[in-house]
Design a protein around this motif. Sequence first.
Motif, PDB file in Angstrom:
ATOM      1  N   THR A  99      30.922  51.710  42.902  1.00 37.99           N
ATOM      2  CA  THR A  99      31.248  52.413  44.154  1.00 37.99           C
ATOM      3  C   THR A  99      32.138  51.559  45.052  1.00 37.99           C
ATOM      4  O   THR A  99      33.096  52.054  45.651  1.00 37.99           O
ATOM      5  CB  THR A  99      29.947  52.790  44.884  1.00 37.99           C
ATOM      6  N   ALA A 100      31.814  50.270  45.126  1.00 40.85           N
ATOM      7  CA  ALA A 100      32.609  49.372  45.962  1.00 40.85           C
ATOM      8  C   ALA A 100      34.020  49.209  45.407  1.00 40.85           C
ATOM      9  O   ALA A 100      35.007  49.221  46.161  1.00 40.85           O
ATOM     10  CB  ALA A 100      31.917  48.018  46.078  1.00 40.85           C
ATOM     11  N   ALA A 101      34.126  49.072  44.089  1.00 42.95           N
ATOM     12  CA  ALA A 101      35.438  48.881  43.476  1.00 42.95           C
ATOM     13  C   ALA A 101      36.291  50.140  43.577  1.00 42.95           C
ATOM     14  O   ALA A 101      37.500  50.078  43.834  1.00 42.95           O
ATOM     15  CB  ALA A 101      35.287  48.480  42.013  1.00 42.95           C
ATOM     16  N   SER A 360      38.649  43.958  36.263  1.00 40.95           N
ATOM     17  CA  SER A 360      39.738  43.194  36.880  1.00 40.95           C
ATOM     18  C   SER A 360      40.146  43.864  38.180  1.00 40.95           C
ATOM     19  O   SER A 360      39.994  45.086  38.336  1.00 40.95           O
ATOM     20  CB  SER A 360      40.949  43.102  35.935  1.00 40.95           C
ATOM     21  N   PRO A 361      40.697  43.098  39.128  1.00 43.60           N
ATOM     22  CA  PRO A 361      41.168  43.692  40.400  1.00 43.60           C
ATOM     23  C   PRO A 361      42.233  44.757  40.188  1.00 43.60           C
ATOM     24  O   PRO A 361      42.257  45.763  40.906  1.00 43.60           O
ATOM     25  CB  PRO A 361      41.715  42.486  41.165  1.00 43.60           C
ATOM     26  N   ALA A 362      43.120  44.558  39.219  1.00 43.44           N
ATOM     27  CA  ALA A 362      44.190  45.521  38.982  1.00 43.44           C
ATOM     28  C   ALA A 362      43.627  46.858  38.510  1.00 43.44           C
ATOM     29  O   ALA A 362      44.094  47.932  38.917  1.00 43.44           O
ATOM     30  CB  ALA A 362      45.181  44.971  37.959  1.00 43.44           C
ATOM     31  N   LYS A 365      41.860  48.586  41.433  1.00 45.85           N
ATOM     32  CA  LYS A 365      42.841  49.130  42.371  1.00 45.85           C
ATOM     33  C   LYS A 365      43.436  50.429  41.847  1.00 45.85           C
ATOM     34  O   LYS A 365      43.608  51.415  42.603  1.00 45.85           O
ATOM     35  CB  LYS A 365      43.949  48.103  42.600  1.00 45.85           C
ATOM     36  N   ALA A 366      43.743  50.476  40.554  1.00 41.95           N
ATOM     37  CA  ALA A 366      44.313  51.685  39.962  1.00 41.95           C
ATOM     38  C   ALA A 366      43.323  52.848  40.033  1.00 41.95           C
ATOM     39  O   ALA A 366      43.699  53.983  40.346  1.00 41.95           O
ATOM     40  CB  ALA A 366      44.713  51.422  38.511  1.00 41.95           C
ATOM     41  N   PHE A 367      42.055  52.559  39.766  1.00 41.07           N
ATOM     42  CA  PHE A 367      41.041  53.603  39.808  1.00 41.07           C
ATOM     43  C   PHE A 367      40.836  54.098  41.241  1.00 41.07           C
ATOM     44  O   PHE A 367      40.749  55.308  41.495  1.00 41.07           O
ATOM     45  CB  PHE A 367      39.719  53.085  39.234  1.00 41.07           C
ATOM     46  N   ALA A 368      40.754  53.158  42.182  1.00 42.92           N
ATOM     47  CA  ALA A 368      40.536  53.529  43.585  1.00 42.92           C
ATOM     48  C   ALA A 368      41.682  54.394  44.106  1.00 42.92           C
ATOM     49  O   ALA A 368      41.452  55.356  44.862  1.00 42.92           O
ATOM     50  CB  ALA A 368      40.397  52.273  44.440  1.00 42.92           C
ATOM     51  N   LYS A 369      42.888  54.082  43.709  1.00 46.26           N
ATOM     52  CA  LYS A 369      44.029  54.874  44.156  1.00 46.26           C
ATOM     53  C   LYS A 369      43.960  56.288  43.575  1.00 46.26           C
ATOM     54  O   LYS A 369      44.265  57.281  44.253  1.00 46.26           O
ATOM     55  CB  LYS A 369      45.334  54.199  43.746  1.00 46.26           C
TER      56      LYS A 369
END
Length: 392
Positions: A99-101, A360-362, A365-369
């Motif tokens: 959820t946070a990611a 990974s952060p990348a 980030k892709a999922f969150a977007k």
Amino acid sequence: MRLTVPRVLMVLIGALLFIGAFAIAPTTTSGGREDGPSDRLAKAESGAAVTAEAKAVATAAPAAPPRPAAELFPPAGKAFIGVMTEKGPHDFTATNMFTAAAKHQPQVMLFSSGWASDKFDRTLFDRIRGRGMLPMLGWEPWNYKVDQAARKEKLPARKIDKIRSNQPAYRLSHITRGDFDPYLRSWAEGIKSLGYPVAIRFAHEMNGDWYPWSEATNANRPGEYVKAWRHVHDLFRAAGVSNVIWVWSPNARWSTTTANLAGLYPGDDYVDWVGATGYYGTGAFSNYRSFDEIFKPTITEIRTFTSKPMVITETGASDANGRKAEWIKQTFQMLSRHKDIIGLIWFEVDKELDWRIVSSPAVAKAFAKGVAAPRYQVTWPPAMLPRTELKD
């Protein structure tokens, strides 16, 4: 005649008597019948009743407006994002990290339960509901400990598949003939008592050969999967269970030899949502293949025999080729074109390969977007009814 005083008095007295007779005479109805005391009382009471009724109407509260139709989940034009973790409702640590990611609250949680040892436990469902997620039960007629033991030996994947799919006690014909009916009834009564919707993904990936409920294994025969599904469904119906969303979910086709899904479909009267499972980065999909390349052949085939809403019941991506973030970005772009897909459940587990978005952060980030799009901004209140027709 000569008028005398006595005669004048007699005329006056007669006139007075005549006038008095008219003054005290009873009134008559239009038909000539005299109104007696009882008639006059009835008229008075009738008049009072009409007056009282008029007053009651005037002072009564306004009629309540009709109740609005229950909202459907997900609403028109929306789709949910769900999650499946290794420990599910037993431990929400992985869910919290997801959820946070994702910067997004999942609306559905999928968790598995095996028939050999798992009894109905209301607590698990209530924990998921308490977090604002629809519980989806992956209900598996087998002994999953056979699979766990084979994995501990670190055997090749296909060897594990062969071992775990050979469980004679869980043949489809045994389900249909009623061997598990007492067990099924205990779950039916338990789910009925919840009072809120529960999705059941029963015996998934039936078109493969790695589970004991597949018609290709465990001495099962063609046609027996549908019979077993209908038996379970009918038992729930006979128990008066009306809060189940039945989810039929094959594996995404991995070759031209894995068609004929129509023969495994129980029928629209027995299914609410259709689904599909597929991953990028393993097996036939080890090389880079987009979401559409993995799922579209299966979706196309399913649409030849049903128009039920579709859910991607399991998906994930590995980073073996360094393209996990790219695959996720492209997946959300393609999902927007599939209006019949009402939900997607991400497999947030590090198993065989690391499918998690927190890898990974990348990737995160892709999922969150992707999930930030308005289409996925929806909540699940338990009062919502499941969308079982795309036209709803």
